[in-house]
Design a protein around this motif. Sequence first.
Motif, PDB file in Angstrom:
ATOM      1  N   UNK A  12      -5.014  14.295  -9.110  1.00  0.00           N
ATOM      2  CA  UNK A  12      -4.967  13.125  -9.981  1.00  0.00           C
ATOM      3  C   UNK A  12      -3.688  12.350  -9.704  1.00  0.00           C
ATOM      4  N   UNK A  13      -3.815  10.993  -9.673  1.00  0.00           N
ATOM      5  CA  UNK A  13      -2.626  10.150  -9.626  1.00  0.00           C
ATOM      6  C   UNK A  13      -2.684   9.214 -10.827  1.00  0.00           C
ATOM      7  N   UNK A  14      -1.615   8.979 -11.474  1.00  0.00           N
ATOM      8  CA  UNK A  14      -1.566   7.975 -12.537  1.00  0.00           C
ATOM      9  C   UNK A  14      -0.261   7.213 -12.424  1.00  0.00           C
ATOM     10  N   UNK A  15      -0.223   6.058 -13.060  1.00  0.00           N
ATOM     11  CA  UNK A  15       1.000   5.265 -13.115  1.00  0.00           C
ATOM     12  C   UNK A  15       1.335   5.035 -14.570  1.00  0.00           C
ATOM     13  N   UNK A  16       2.473   4.437 -14.800  1.00  0.00           N
ATOM     14  CA  UNK A  16       2.839   4.101 -16.171  1.00  0.00           C
ATOM     15  C   UNK A  16       1.919   3.030 -16.709  1.00  0.00           C
ATOM     16  N   UNK A  17       1.708   3.022 -18.010  1.00  0.00           N
ATOM     17  CA  UNK A  17       0.764   2.080 -18.631  1.00  0.00           C
ATOM     18  C   UNK A  17       1.445   0.765 -18.958  1.00  0.00           C
ATOM     19  N   UNK A  18       2.024   0.123 -17.938  1.00  0.00           N
ATOM     20  CA  UNK A  18       2.720  -1.130 -18.164  1.00  0.00           C
ATOM     21  C   UNK A  18       1.914  -2.330 -17.680  1.00  0.00           C
ATOM     22  N   UNK A  19       0.844  -2.102 -16.922  1.00  0.00           N
ATOM     23  CA  UNK A  19       0.125  -3.208 -16.302  1.00  0.00           C
ATOM     24  C   UNK A  19      -0.982  -3.718 -17.205  1.00  0.00           C
ATOM     25  N   UNK A  20      -1.430  -4.957 -16.960  1.00  0.00           N
ATOM     26  CA  UNK A  20      -2.553  -5.507 -17.700  1.00  0.00           C
ATOM     27  C   UNK A  20      -3.846  -5.410 -16.907  1.00  0.00           C
ATOM     28  N   UNK A  21      -3.790  -4.766 -15.749  1.00  0.00           N
ATOM     29  CA  UNK A  21      -4.969  -4.495 -14.932  1.00  0.00           C
ATOM     30  C   UNK A  21      -5.086  -2.994 -14.754  1.00  0.00           C
ATOM     31  N   UNK A  22      -6.325  -2.474 -14.784  1.00  0.00           N
ATOM     32  CA  UNK A  22      -6.539  -1.033 -14.675  1.00  0.00           C
ATOM     33  C   UNK A  22      -7.622  -0.751 -13.649  1.00  0.00           C
ATOM     34  N   UNK A  23      -7.486   0.373 -12.953  1.00  0.00           N
ATOM     35  CA  UNK A  23      -8.470   0.751 -11.940  1.00  0.00           C
ATOM     36  C   UNK A  23      -8.705   2.247 -11.987  1.00  0.00           C
ATOM     37  N   UNK A  24      -9.967   2.624 -11.825  1.00  0.00           N
ATOM     38  CA  UNK A  24     -10.376   4.020 -11.697  1.00  0.00           C
ATOM     39  C   UNK A  24     -10.951   4.202 -10.310  1.00  0.00           C
ATOM     40  N   UNK A  25     -10.392   5.118  -9.514  1.00  0.00           N
ATOM     41  CA  UNK A  25     -10.875   5.405  -8.168  1.00  0.00           C
ATOM     42  C   UNK A  25     -11.344   6.858  -8.114  1.00  0.00           C
ATOM     43  N   UNK A  26     -12.558   7.076  -7.613  1.00  0.00           N
ATOM     44  CA  UNK A  26     -13.080   8.430  -7.445  1.00  0.00           C
ATOM     45  C   UNK A  26     -13.519   8.568  -5.999  1.00  0.00           C
ATOM     46  N   UNK A  27     -12.836   9.449  -5.246  1.00  0.00           N
ATOM     47  CA  UNK A  27     -13.175   9.709  -3.843  1.00  0.00           C
ATOM     48  C   UNK A  27     -13.755  11.114  -3.751  1.00  0.00           C
ATOM     49  N   UNK A  28     -15.086  11.206  -3.721  1.00  0.00           N
ATOM     50  CA  UNK A  28     -15.770  12.498  -3.654  1.00  0.00           C
ATOM     51  C   UNK A  28     -16.522  12.696  -2.347  1.00  0.00           C
ATOM     52  N   UNK A  29     -16.254  11.833  -1.360  1.00  0.00           N
ATOM     53  CA  UNK A  29     -16.923  11.972  -0.064  1.00  0.00           C
ATOM     54  C   UNK A  29     -16.033  12.774   0.872  1.00  0.00           C
ATOM     55  N   UNK A  30     -16.567  13.850   1.459  1.00  0.00           N
ATOM     56  CA  UNK A  30     -15.802  14.636   2.416  1.00  0.00           C
ATOM     57  C   UNK A  30     -15.600  13.840   3.698  1.00  0.00           C
TER      58      UNK A  30
END
Length: 556
Positions: A12-30
């Motif tokens: 898992x990677x996360x950043x501080x909640x300071x931005x007004x844009x959010x993204x969820x990335x899921x990489x499940x392909x080998x």
Amino acid sequence: MRRLTLTLAACLWTTSALADSAALLVENAAPSVLDRLRGSDGVAAAVTPLREAGVDVLALRGADGAEMREGLGRFIETLDPETDRVAIVLSGRFVNTGRETYLLPADGEADAGAIFADAMPLSPLLAILADYPGQAVLMLAEGAPNALDARFLKDGAGRFELPQGVTLIRGAPDMIARLARQDLATPARTIVATAREENLGVEGFAPSSFAFLPAARPPETEPDRPEEPQDLPQVSDAEAELRLWEDVSARDDADAYELYLKAFPSGPNAGAARDRLAAIEAEPGREARLTEETLELTREERSEIQRDLSLLDYNTRGIDGIFGPGTRSAIEAWQEDRGFEVTSYLTGAQIDRLDDQAAERAEELEREAAAREAERARNDRAYWQQTGASGEEADLRAYLERYPDGDYADLAEDELGEIEAARAEAAARQDRQAWATAEETDTTGAYRQYLSDYPDGAFAEQAERRLSQLEQPSEERQAEAQAQAEEAALNLSPMARRLAEAKLASLDLGPGRIDGSFDGDTRRAIRRYQDSRGLGVTGYLDQPTVVRLLADSILR
């Protein structure tokens, strides 16, 4: 297959909640051998540029079911009142039920029970995106199709309904990864226009000027597009070469074959790679064909497209759910008339446009039919008042001669039946017997014999009319025979015939009993329908009549 050095452990990677844009990335392909040679890190490579652009990012890599559920919960927690735009990028294997689409865990098994328990459904993600209309992006990186032996499920993401204002971009994993890394993370970069240039599938809210990140953000250094490796390692291991060839063959595109040839210019499959590369470059419309194939159109959906084209007066040469030369020519003509690139293959957006145009045309045809029907009814009623309303035999016959299938035809025939019954009752026994014999024989000779024996008989006028019918011009008989043959060629099942009668009955055309047997009432109803719709009036079903009947049923 031997595991590659790089494994996709969950992280898992996360950043501080300071931005007004959010993204969820899921990489499940080998990663494949081909990806390793390219140095590709999948959609996970977009984490750093997105974070540098000020986006609040949560990413999952190689996640199982529990980790996906936990990650989704953590992502929802990052969405606060300051969040004004959201992107979700998913890569891996997708399956669907027709109503719901699922992203499988990295180590998920392709059986229904495990999928329903552990896979991530798209509907919660779509619900999140729906709260950000005009600022919501969903990107799906779909791998090559895989055989799926699971009840209730089909391979692939399939087609699903998008919430208003959500942009959907879908395509091959490497293309989606590059778009996410270079375009999604760049302020003012028009990702929809870029996606279309790359022949990716674009659906939903898709203005060409749409950019995920606004231009007002401080300029970011755009990451350079990765150059293709110049000195790829010459893997001498035969097993490694074979694994790479398997990946390249599964990908089956020009980039993959070129990469193989750079790695193994003299490899055992180099000749096959060059042949396939030449074939791909020589195939016209390959990208368009592949784009249509990703839609996974069912036979019924293809039949619906053929009906739409037919309604718009493009001849598909049949409605059978098979896209043969006739259908491809019809698609080409439609694309040319509507200003699309002429490929003979359809995109999802073009199918939606075609559906809309066919619906508009069906409504237009129905309005025209309603106007014609109103005009016919006025003329019919006026002529009845002039003739048949008197109840006189000559007037009744005059009405029926002009309007054999008119609104008052049944009444006219009933009254004529009473008149003829009274005449028959008054006729002499021998006269009636002679007439019955003539009717039973039903030949020109029999009726001429009756008229010779009874020139002033009670049935003389009927005999003259029947003679006229039997002696009608051969062209009319041939036309009727041709209409009968066209209906027979449709090979309608008893259920289809009953369905046609039910449609006619719902339009108040009086087809009689709905039993699949086309009697005189049914023929009259068909003629009435054909006349009101501007079709050839024969009293027999043909392909144009069936197409219109189906269109009318959709509108009701």
